[in-house]
Design a protein around this motif. Structure first.
Motif, PDB file in Angstrom:
ATOM      1  N   ASP A 100      57.709  59.468   8.377  1.00 27.11           N
ATOM      2  CA  ASP A 100      58.435  58.832   9.484  1.00 27.11           C
ATOM      3  C   ASP A 100      59.856  58.447   9.095  1.00 27.11           C
ATOM      4  O   ASP A 100      60.773  58.472   9.925  1.00 27.11           O
ATOM      5  CB  ASP A 100      57.680  57.595   9.976  1.00 27.11           C
ATOM      6  CG  ASP A 100      56.358  57.941  10.652  1.00 27.11           C
ATOM      7  OD1 ASP A 100      56.179  59.122  11.021  1.00 27.11           O
ATOM      8  OD2 ASP A 100      55.514  57.040  10.797  1.00 27.11           O
ATOM      9  N   SER A 101      60.057  58.083   7.830  1.00 27.00           N
ATOM     10  CA  SER A 101      61.381  57.666   7.369  1.00 27.00           C
ATOM     11  C   SER A 101      62.226  58.828   6.878  1.00 27.00           C
ATOM     12  O   SER A 101      63.375  58.632   6.475  1.00 27.00           O
ATOM     13  CB  SER A 101      61.242  56.625   6.250  1.00 27.00           C
ATOM     14  OG  SER A 101      60.526  57.173   5.152  1.00 27.00           O
ATOM     15  N   GLY A 102      61.647  60.026   6.891  1.00 27.12           N
ATOM     16  CA  GLY A 102      62.389  61.201   6.463  1.00 27.12           C
ATOM     17  C   GLY A 102      62.462  61.403   4.972  1.00 27.12           C
ATOM     18  O   GLY A 102      63.179  62.290   4.492  1.00 27.12           O
ATOM     19  N   ILE A 103      61.724  60.597   4.207  1.00 26.33           N
ATOM     20  CA  ILE A 103      61.732  60.760   2.746  1.00 26.33           C
ATOM     21  C   ILE A 103      61.041  62.056   2.347  1.00 26.33           C
ATOM     22  O   ILE A 103      61.463  62.750   1.427  1.00 26.33           O
ATOM     23  CB  ILE A 103      61.079  59.533   2.073  1.00 26.33           C
ATOM     24  CG1 ILE A 103      61.871  58.269   2.404  1.00 26.33           C
ATOM     25  CG2 ILE A 103      60.989  59.729   0.561  1.00 26.33           C
ATOM     26  CD1 ILE A 103      61.183  56.978   1.956  1.00 26.33           C
ATOM     27  N   VAL A 104      59.945  62.371   3.034  1.00 30.82           N
ATOM     28  CA  VAL A 104      59.268  63.660   2.857  1.00 30.82           C
ATOM     29  C   VAL A 104      59.494  64.468   4.125  1.00 30.82           C
ATOM     30  O   VAL A 104      59.206  63.997   5.230  1.00 30.82           O
ATOM     31  CB  VAL A 104      57.754  63.468   2.603  1.00 30.82           C
ATOM     32  CG1 VAL A 104      57.029  64.803   2.629  1.00 30.82           C
ATOM     33  CG2 VAL A 104      57.535  62.787   1.254  1.00 30.82           C
ATOM     34  N   LYS A 105      60.001  65.678   3.960  1.00 34.96           N
ATOM     35  CA  LYS A 105      60.321  66.539   5.090  1.00 34.96           C
ATOM     36  C   LYS A 105      59.159  67.491   5.386  1.00 34.96           C
ATOM     37  O   LYS A 105      58.467  67.948   4.462  1.00 34.96           O
ATOM     38  CB  LYS A 105      61.572  67.361   4.803  1.00 34.96           C
ATOM     39  CG  LYS A 105      62.764  66.558   4.319  1.00 34.96           C
ATOM     40  CD  LYS A 105      63.369  65.731   5.434  1.00 34.96           C
ATOM     41  CE  LYS A 105      64.651  65.041   4.945  1.00 34.96           C
ATOM     42  NZ  LYS A 105      65.244  64.160   5.975  1.00 34.96           N
ATOM     43  N   LEU A 106      58.973  67.802   6.655  1.00 35.25           N
ATOM     44  CA  LEU A 106      57.980  68.790   7.050  1.00 35.25           C
ATOM     45  C   LEU A 106      58.468  70.185   6.704  1.00 35.25           C
ATOM     46  O   LEU A 106      59.649  70.484   6.779  1.00 35.25           O
ATOM     47  CB  LEU A 106      57.703  68.713   8.555  1.00 35.25           C
ATOM     48  CG  LEU A 106      57.144  67.402   9.100  1.00 35.25           C
ATOM     49  CD1 LEU A 106      56.869  67.554  10.580  1.00 35.25           C
ATOM     50  CD2 LEU A 106      55.884  66.988   8.378  1.00 35.25           C
ATOM     51  N   LYS A 107      57.530  71.038   6.330  1.00 33.51           N
ATOM     52  CA  LYS A 107      57.855  72.440   6.076  1.00 33.51           C
ATOM     53  C   LYS A 107      57.920  73.200   7.407  1.00 33.51           C
ATOM     54  O   LYS A 107      57.255  72.843   8.373  1.00 33.51           O
ATOM     55  CB  LYS A 107      56.793  73.080   5.185  1.00 33.51           C
ATOM     56  CG  LYS A 107      56.884  72.670   3.718  1.00 33.51           C
ATOM     57  CD  LYS A 107      55.947  73.534   2.887  1.00 33.51           C
ATOM     58  CE  LYS A 107      56.179  73.329   1.395  1.00 33.51           C
ATOM     59  NZ  LYS A 107      55.597  72.100   0.908  1.00 33.51           N
ATOM     60  N   GLY A 108      58.690  74.287   7.412  1.00 31.90           N
ATOM     61  CA  GLY A 108      58.692  75.148   8.595  1.00 31.90           C
ATOM     62  C   GLY A 108      59.786  74.757   9.566  1.00 31.90           C
ATOM     63  O   GLY A 108      60.514  73.821   9.413  1.00 31.90           O
TER      64      GLY A 108
END
Length: 346
Positions: free
Chosen positions: A338-346
């Motif tokens: 939610d905080s953008g620290i981990v980004k979604l793939k794709g």
């Protein structure tokens, strides 16, 4: 699972008491999971678990298991975490570790999302999930700290056997059967019989006569709240309860703070993750039997100290396998995304 846009997630210790709950929490989570990998020791390899109508086979946890993994939830014991968490982080995964292996490492954030989510931005590949008894206490105390400051915390815990794993639950069950049959009990997980008994020891005694569990609560509370001057004392006790930790907590608010019980109830009623259950007239207060299976931290028996103006007493109960372990870990993962620290793939 079929690969798609989203996260590749692994659970390490997937067949243990907390791992099973992690799987359940992920099923109801907001995390967009593209692929889920279930990892455990050799003896669990080949077992299967259901996740969102799919059957997933348990694999052996090895360093190469974490190739392509975005978030790895660990709950397989400190030795496994020390060995494999750095390997997972080295391969690009963000590790959320539920053991005590990294909690007091100054390079590792110790996080409860309702209290210190900003600490997640300081991670270097590994994030520590606090001790179960610490988590529920700081969730309830953080609103008080923000509003009034805290000078002192004295806590006595009444902890369920599931905090020591599935084998501890089994030991309580078997000992209870033996006592009811008039037979001699067998003790393995605990230093004494736990059935129909109370044991004022959790973990090993330290040189200062406190147990390791008690020192965990003291040191973790200070680290999470980023206040190393906070006075904290703990006594940790094991009860013959399967699920749900309870705590009697005495706090002294900031100097000269004299707040009413109604003010405290209103404040806690609005706090994230907290549910107030406090109605003496109708004998309503939190109990482990009611908290089991629920994510919230329940607070009741709220009352002023009779002798200390800024003293306050609370009774705090939560499911130690959920908010105390699995749910807090999944919350950390959700906050990372939610905080953008981990980004979604794709």
């Amino acid at each position: 699972m079929n690969k798609q846009q989203g996260l590749n997630v692994a659970i390490v210790g997937a067949t243990g008491a907390v791992g099973v709950q992690m799987l359940k929490m992920l099923e109801g989570s907001t995390l967009p999971i593209a692929e889920l990998k279930l990892l455990a020791s050799k003896r669990s390899v080949g077992q299967t678990r259901e996740f969102k109508s799919q059957t997933i086979r348990v694999e052996e946890a090895r360093p190469e298991s974490f190739e392509g993994i975005d978030i790895a939830l660990f709950s397989a014991g400190g030795a496994v975490s020390k060995q494999l968490a750095p390997e997972a982080a080295k391969r690009g995964a963000v590790v959320v570790d539920n053991t005590s292996a990294f909690r007091m490492d100054p390079e590792v954030p110790l996080v409860v999302p309702e209290v210190n989510p900003e600490a997640l931005r300081e991670h270097k590949g590994i994030i520590a999930n606090p001790n179960c008894s610490t988590i529920q206490m700081v969730v309830a105390l953080e609103p008080l700290r923000q509003a009034y400051e805290l000078n002192r915390v004295v806590v006595s815990t009444y902890q369920a056997v599931s905090g020591a794993g599935q084998s501890a639950i089994n030991e309580l069950t078997e000992q209870t059967k033996s006592v009811l049959k008039g037979e001699k009990t067998k003790t393995d997980k605990f230093p004494h019989q736990i059935a129909f008994n109370v044991i004022p020891q959790i973990d090993k005694f330290q040189e200062n006569r406190y147990t390791f569990e008690e020192m965990k609560m003291i040191n973790e509370t200070r680290k999470i709240m980023d206040d190393h001057t906070l006075k904290v004392a703990a006594t940790c006790v094991r009860l013959p309860v399967a699920v749900g930790h309870a705590e009697s907590v005495y706090v002294e608010l900031g100097d000269d703070k004299d707040v009413s019980v109604d003010e405290v109830i209103e404040l806690l009623s609005k706090a994230p993750g907290v549910t107030v259950v406090d109605d003496p007239e109708h004998l309503s207060y939190p109990m482990p039997v009611d908290a089991a299976g629920k994510k919230e931290v329940f607070v009741g028996r709220i009352r002023k100290d009779l002798d200390v103006k800024n003293g306050l007493h609370l009774w705090i109960v939560s499911d130690n396998l959920l908010k105390g372990a699995a749910w807090n870990s999944v919350q950390i993962a959700e906050t990372l995304v939610d905080s953008g620290i981990v980004k979604l793939k794709g």
